[in-house]
Structures are given as C-alpha cells and as structure tokens.
Design an enzyme around this catalytic site. Structure first.
Site, PDB file in Angstrom:
ATOM      1  N   ASN A  25       1.151  -1.141  -0.078  1.00  0.00           N
ATOM      2  CA  ASN A  25       0.192   0.084   0.369  1.00  0.00           C
ATOM      3  C   ASN A  25       1.234   1.103   0.069  1.00  0.00           C
ATOM      4  O   ASN A  25       1.450   1.594   1.196  1.00  0.00           O
ATOM      5  CB  ASN A  25      -1.021   0.156   1.341  1.00  0.00           C
ATOM      6  CG  ASN A  25      -1.388   1.279   1.549  1.00  0.00           C
ATOM      7  OD1 ASN A  25      -1.374   1.631   0.965  1.00  0.00           O
ATOM      8  ND2 ASN A  25      -2.424   0.649   2.387  1.00  0.00           N
ATOM      9  N   ASN A 111     -13.001  -3.432   4.695  1.00  0.00           N
ATOM     10  CA  ASN A 111     -12.600  -4.468   4.595  1.00  0.00           C
ATOM     11  C   ASN A 111     -13.300  -5.211   5.876  1.00  0.00           C
ATOM     12  O   ASN A 111     -12.321  -5.992   6.258  1.00  0.00           O
ATOM     13  CB  ASN A 111     -11.344  -4.388   5.102  1.00  0.00           C
ATOM     14  CG  ASN A 111     -10.109  -3.144   3.521  1.00  0.00           C
ATOM     15  OD1 ASN A 111      -9.921  -2.240   4.166  1.00  0.00           O
ATOM     16  ND2 ASN A 111     -10.315  -4.330   2.847  1.00  0.00           N
ATOM     17  N   ARG A 139      -4.111  -5.711  11.039  1.00  0.00           N
ATOM     18  CA  ARG A 139      -5.090  -6.174  10.720  1.00  0.00           C
ATOM     19  C   ARG A 139      -6.429  -7.410  10.914  1.00  0.00           C
ATOM     20  O   ARG A 139      -7.483  -7.321  11.128  1.00  0.00           O
ATOM     21  CB  ARG A 139      -5.834  -5.771   8.907  1.00  0.00           C
ATOM     22  CG  ARG A 139      -4.839  -4.861   8.527  1.00  0.00           C
ATOM     23  CD  ARG A 139      -5.732  -2.922   7.559  1.00  0.00           C
ATOM     24  NE  ARG A 139      -6.947  -3.153   7.981  1.00  0.00           N
ATOM     25  CZ  ARG A 139      -8.709  -3.150   7.369  1.00  0.00           C
ATOM     26  NH1 ARG A 139      -8.014  -2.692   5.631  1.00  0.00           N
ATOM     27  NH2 ARG A 139      -9.011  -2.793   7.419  1.00  0.00           N
ATOM     28  N   GLU A 175     -10.121 -10.134   2.160  1.00  0.00           N
ATOM     29  CA  GLU A 175     -10.438  -9.308   1.938  1.00  0.00           C
ATOM     30  C   GLU A 175     -11.101  -8.139   2.730  1.00  0.00           C
ATOM     31  O   GLU A 175     -11.511  -6.922   2.722  1.00  0.00           O
ATOM     32  CB  GLU A 175      -9.183  -8.100   1.399  1.00  0.00           C
ATOM     33  CG  GLU A 175      -8.083  -8.527   1.435  1.00  0.00           C
ATOM     34  CD  GLU A 175      -6.851  -7.971   2.914  1.00  0.00           C
ATOM     35  OE1 GLU A 175      -6.558  -6.635   3.493  1.00  0.00           O
ATOM     36  OE2 GLU A 175      -6.491  -8.977   3.809  1.00  0.00           O
ATOM     37  N   HIS A 251      -5.984  -3.700  -3.369  1.00  0.00           N
ATOM     38  CA  HIS A 251      -7.008  -4.496  -3.401  1.00  0.00           C
ATOM     39  C   HIS A 251      -7.794  -3.936  -4.842  1.00  0.00           C
ATOM     40  O   HIS A 251      -7.515  -2.862  -5.403  1.00  0.00           O
ATOM     41  CB  HIS A 251      -7.794  -3.634  -2.319  1.00  0.00           C
ATOM     42  CG  HIS A 251      -8.192  -4.121  -0.489  1.00  0.00           C
ATOM     43  ND1 HIS A 251      -8.387  -2.747   0.825  1.00  0.00           N
ATOM     44  CD2 HIS A 251      -7.479  -5.382  -0.365  1.00  0.00           C
ATOM     45  CE1 HIS A 251      -7.663  -4.181   1.103  1.00  0.00           C
ATOM     46  NE2 HIS A 251      -7.232  -5.220   1.134  1.00  0.00           N
ATOM     47  N   CYS A 370     -13.530   2.492   0.223  1.00  0.00           N
ATOM     48  CA  CYS A 370     -12.632   2.062   2.136  1.00  0.00           C
ATOM     49  C   CYS A 370     -12.943   2.446   2.670  1.00  0.00           C
ATOM     50  O   CYS A 370     -13.478   1.149   3.987  1.00  0.00           O
ATOM     51  CB  CYS A 370     -11.197   2.432   1.819  1.00  0.00           C
ATOM     52  SG  CYS A 370      -9.837   1.985   1.257  1.00  0.00           S
TER      53      CYS A 370
HETATM   54  O1  SUG Z   1      -4.890  -1.936   5.013  1.00  0.00           O
HETATM   55  N1  SUG Z   1      -3.992   0.380   5.225  1.00  0.00           N
HETATM   56  C1  SUG Z   1      -5.142   0.225   5.150  1.00  0.00           C
HETATM   57  C2  SUG Z   1      -5.849   0.229   3.772  1.00  0.00           C
HETATM   58  C3  SUG Z   1      -6.976  -0.015   3.742  1.00  0.00           C
HETATM   59  C4  SUG Z   1      -7.671   0.492   2.657  1.00  0.00           C
HETATM   60  N2  SUG Z   1      -9.042  -0.045   2.505  1.00  0.00           N
HETATM   61  C5  SUG Z   1      -9.692  -0.590   0.429  1.00  0.00           C
HETATM   62  N3  SUG Z   1      -8.605  -0.483   0.106  1.00  0.00           N
HETATM   63  N4  SUG Z   1     -10.740  -1.485   0.589  1.00  0.00           N
HETATM   64  C6  SUG Z   1      -4.326  -1.325   4.574  1.00  0.00           C
HETATM   65  O2  SUG Z   1      -3.940  -1.247   4.169  1.00  0.00           O
HETATM   66  C7  SUG Z   1      -2.445   1.766   7.578  1.00  0.00           C
HETATM   67  C8  SUG Z   1      -1.622   1.360   8.536  1.00  0.00           C
HETATM   68  C9  SUG Z   1      -0.661   2.067   8.396  1.00  0.00           C
HETATM   69  O3  SUG Z   1       0.173   2.317   7.988  1.00  0.00           O
HETATM   70  O4  SUG Z   1      -0.419   2.940   9.608  1.00  0.00           O
HETATM   71  C10 SUG Z   1      -3.389   0.372   6.602  1.00  0.00           C
HETATM   72  O5  SUG Z   1      -3.338  -0.438   7.021  1.00  0.00           O
END
Ligand code: SUG
Length: 446
Positions: A25, A111, A139, A175, A251, A370
């Site tokens: 991400n 998610n 998560r 997810e 995702h 999200c």
């Molecule tokens: O799971 N970011 C989440 C973002 C989720 C986005 N959701 C969707 N696309 N539906 C993840 O990567 C980052 C937390 C941090 O780095 O502190 C985080 O968990």
C-alpha cells in the site's frame, strides 16, 4: 417494498496514526512516521457520512475498535500489573509491535466483512462474513471485534446471518467487500455477485504478483459464496492483474468500482477483461455499462495516487449515478480532465462528481470507498437494524461533539508509547457504546 443500499462507514478511532504497516500500500509505506490528526480524521469521515445523509442515502456508523489491543500485547509476552505497565513494557521492548496493535485500521470498513443481500441468498437472509485480514498482522486482529459490532448493529438473526471469519490462514486470505461488488437491475431483486482475487492458494497453480502480496485468494472468495448460499449461476470470480498489484493496487477497490448496471474500471484491472465482461453482461437483458478507463487517459500510477476508483458510485435516480471522489482526484490533472470528460459526455450513468476531503485516511491508503461497507437492506431489514447506528442530524452533531471532547489534535510515533492514550480511548469508546446502543463489545468492558 423498497430496498435500498445503505453505507456503513467506520468511525475513525482515537489512535489514528501513520505507522507504515502495509507492505504493498504505497500511501501507507510513503507516509510512515508522519504526525497524524485523529480529530481531523474523524471529523473528515463524519462529514463524508453527513454529505450522503443530506443527499437522502441511508447512512450508518460502525464503531471503531479499542487500541492498543491489550490482549495481544499480553499474548506476546509483554508484562505489567496494569494495562499501562503492559503498554510501557511493549514500547520499551518492541515499539513496532505496539504500533501494529495500536492501528485504527478498523476505520476501513470495506474490509470489515463481505455482505450478500437477502435477494441473492438461499435462505432469504442478509449474510455477513467478517474478513480474516490475515495478510497484515495489524488487521488480522480486527475480525473478532468486527463480528461483535456487526451483531450489535444487525441483531435480529431472523433477518441477518452472521458467519465466523474464514480460517486464519493465507490459503483463505480474505479482505472483505473491498474485493466484492454486486450488480443488479434493482437492489431488491436477484443480483450478480462479483468476487475478485489476487491469487490462488497454491502459488504454483497460476500467475501472482512478484513484488507485493496478493491479499485475497480465490479459495476464500469461493468459501464466502458457499457460506452465503449464493446461486452458482449468479456468481462471477475474476483474477486481478498481478502487475497492478505490484504497482500498489492491493485491493480491487483501488482500480474499480461497480453499482447496479455499471462497472467503472481501469483497462489493466483484470487478468482477463473480456471474460469478466461476458460473465457479467450475460445477466443483463437491458444495457450494462462497462466504463473502461484507458491507460492512455489515466495511468495505473495516477489511479493509485488519486484513488479515482476508490470512489463511491451511488444511484440518485433511475438513470443517474454520482461518483464521490477524494480531493486527490481533483488535484491530479489527468484524472480531473477524465472526470470532466466523463460527466460532460453523458454517455454513461455517471453524470456528476462530488469531491470530499478525507486526506487523513488517504495518507494511509484509505479513500472514500475504503471507509464504507455497503449493505443492501429491504424496508423490514432496515427496521430491524439497530436504529441508534443510523445517521441523522442529531447523531451527527452528537458524534462531532464526542470527537471534539475525546480526540487528540495530533499523534506522533512517540505518542503511541503513552499509556494515557489507551485510557482516553477506553473512556471515549465506553461512551460511544452508549450513544450507539451497542452493549458491551470491547474487551475492557467485560
Ligand atoms: O489495509 N491501510 C489499510 C488501507 C485499507 C484500504 N481499504 C480498501 N482499499 N478497501 C490497509 O492497507 C495502513 C496503516 C498504517 O500504515 O499505519 C493501513 O492499514
């Protein structure tokens, strides 16, 4: 009987921070250690919810989880006579574990679970399976509390079937709704459920990304379809293009969004786009709109930076949909040009763009889509939903007051070691369970 699509947004929790926890991400990795503002984050999220409520949509609220997760800190060998001492012990010995267990990541309720509306399921109930989120430790710890919160929000088992999360093993990496889309003519009639996966459980049996992890397996998607009692002929499975996962599309909802008879997606989203289109289109006697964005119009990198596809595609009337995009889509020139062209062309149902600022969440890779879990509800199902979780003017004002009272303006990496943060969060969440009439859903309340 009227059936509508409700959006349940995750209320952003008091420990929102940037810990760089999500490999694959790019926003999370790039903003590691920046100072966050939990208060601003929560208020931005609430304003997005209020925007949809004001437009006449059913908008719900899902409560945040309690962090840091004391139970896991103890299971991992951090000691102390009190919760505060356990936190101090972890901060001293393994700050990175403490950071994982302090993440406010439950805010991204796309998610939280996969939801199948009652029109699609064998027993005529709404089926819900919390996502196991096994690919990321911070998560993976969400599933059990998510399950409690969903049960407290949709308590009547005559209407809602609550499943356990899939086995917590990579073979069944799940997810939730971020990789699930439902197409239909009307929300209340049989729909087509579309599951997108990143890889098969057996890595040797097909293509998969090389640089970043594929979080969702085909086997997980198939298990959910079985559990929910979906009809085989109305279920479509498709593999994501592994090359886009390696560019930060962790995702499906980072590269596509669908609603009713429309799929808005990037041309490089899927491994076999033609097959995907055929499998979906065959269910629609009337027009189905495949709104494909070419790489020459918007590159994958621009899509990831702007989160163009992580938008909310919402039906406002029979032939009109709006797209709620994040502010970053307005400030990315190629994307904004494309959106202007799209809405002016009037060739598709997408006729208006609404922009909202959710920057605090975006910096962790979480856009408007999200932050919400879509739940299609008939009138009677809506009546059997915990009414205190449904947004209205009064609840909005109450929650804004609650955030202003309890949340910090700023949170830095060092602040995660402060045991007071846990105490403040518990006080806030305890009060929230009363506001939302959830009963006891947190370990500290047991
Ligand atoms: O799971 N970011 C989440 C973002 C989720 C986005 N959701 C969707 N696309 N539906 C993840 O990567 C980052 C937390 C941090 O780095 O502190 C985080 O968990």
């Amino acid at each position: 009987m009227k059936t509508s699509e409700a959006n349940f947004d995750g209320l952003i929790g008091p420990t929102h921070n940037y810990a760089g926890l999500s490999l694959g991400n790019v926003a999370s990795m790039g903003n590691k250690k920046q100072v966050s503002s939990p208060k601003e984050a929560a208020l931005q999220g609430l304003l997005k919810m209020k925007t949809l409520y004001d437009m006449g949509f059913v908008q719900g609220v899902l409560a945040p989880h309690s962090r840091p997760h004391i139970g896991y800190l103890k299971r991992l060998g951090f000691n102390g006579k009190s919760e505060s001492e356990v936190i101090v012990d972890a901060a001293k010995k393994a700050p990175e574990i403490l950071a994982s267990l302090t993440s406010a990541s439950s805010m991204w309720t796309a998610n939280a679970a996969t939801i199948s509306p009652s029109a699609d399921t064998q027993d005529g109930r709404v089926h819900m399976t919390p996502a196991n989120l096994v690919n990321k430790f911070h998560r993976y710890i969400e599933a059990s509390t998510t399950s409690k919160i969903l049960k407290a929000t949709f308590p009547n088992e005559d209407y809602f079937a609550h499943h356990s999360a899939l086995p917590a093993h990579e073979n069944f990496g799940d997810e939730g709704a971020a990789n699930h889309t439902r197409f239909c003519t009307d929300y209340g009639t049989q729909g087509v459920e579309f599951f997108v996966y990143g890889r098969k459980a057996d890595l040797l049996s097909g293509p998969h990304p090389k640089k970043y992890p594929a979080r969702q397996t085909r086997e997980a998607a198939e298990a959910i379809a079985r559990l929910h009692g979906l009809k085989k002929e109305f279920t479509v499975f498709a593999q994501q293009n592994p090359e886009v996962i390696d560019q930060g599309v962790f995702h499906n909802d980072v590269i596509a969004v669908g609603n009713k008879n429309c799929l808005f997606y990037h041309e490089q989203a899927y491994l076999n786009t033609e097959q995907v289109k055929q499998d979906i289109a065959k269910h629609f006697a009337k027009d189905f709109y495949f709104v494909e964005v070419k790489a020459s119009e918007v590159s994958v990198q621009e899509a990831v930076e702007s989160y163009l596809f992580n938008s909310q595609l919402l039906t406002v009337s029979d032939d009109k949909m709006i797209l709620l995009v994040p502010e970053e889509s307005r400030t990315t020139p190629a994307v904004w040009n494309y959106l202007n062209y799209l809405t002016e062309s009037k060739q598709t149902p997408i006729q208006e763009v609404v922009v909202r600022d959710v920057k605090q969440s975006m910096k962790n890779g979480g856009g408007p889509a999200c932050l919400r879990l879509r739940i299609v509800l008939s009138e009677v199902e809506l009546k059997n939903t915990n009414p205190k979780t449904l947004l209205n003017e009064q609840l909005y004002n109450q929650l804004v007051g609650w955030v202003n009272k309890h949340y910090r303006d700023q949170l830095s990496e060092e602040d995660l070691a402060d045991p007071m943060l846990y105490e403040e969060s518990c006080r806030a969440l305890d009060e929230l369970t009363q506001i939302l009439d959830l009963g006891s859903v947190y370990d500290f309340q047991l």
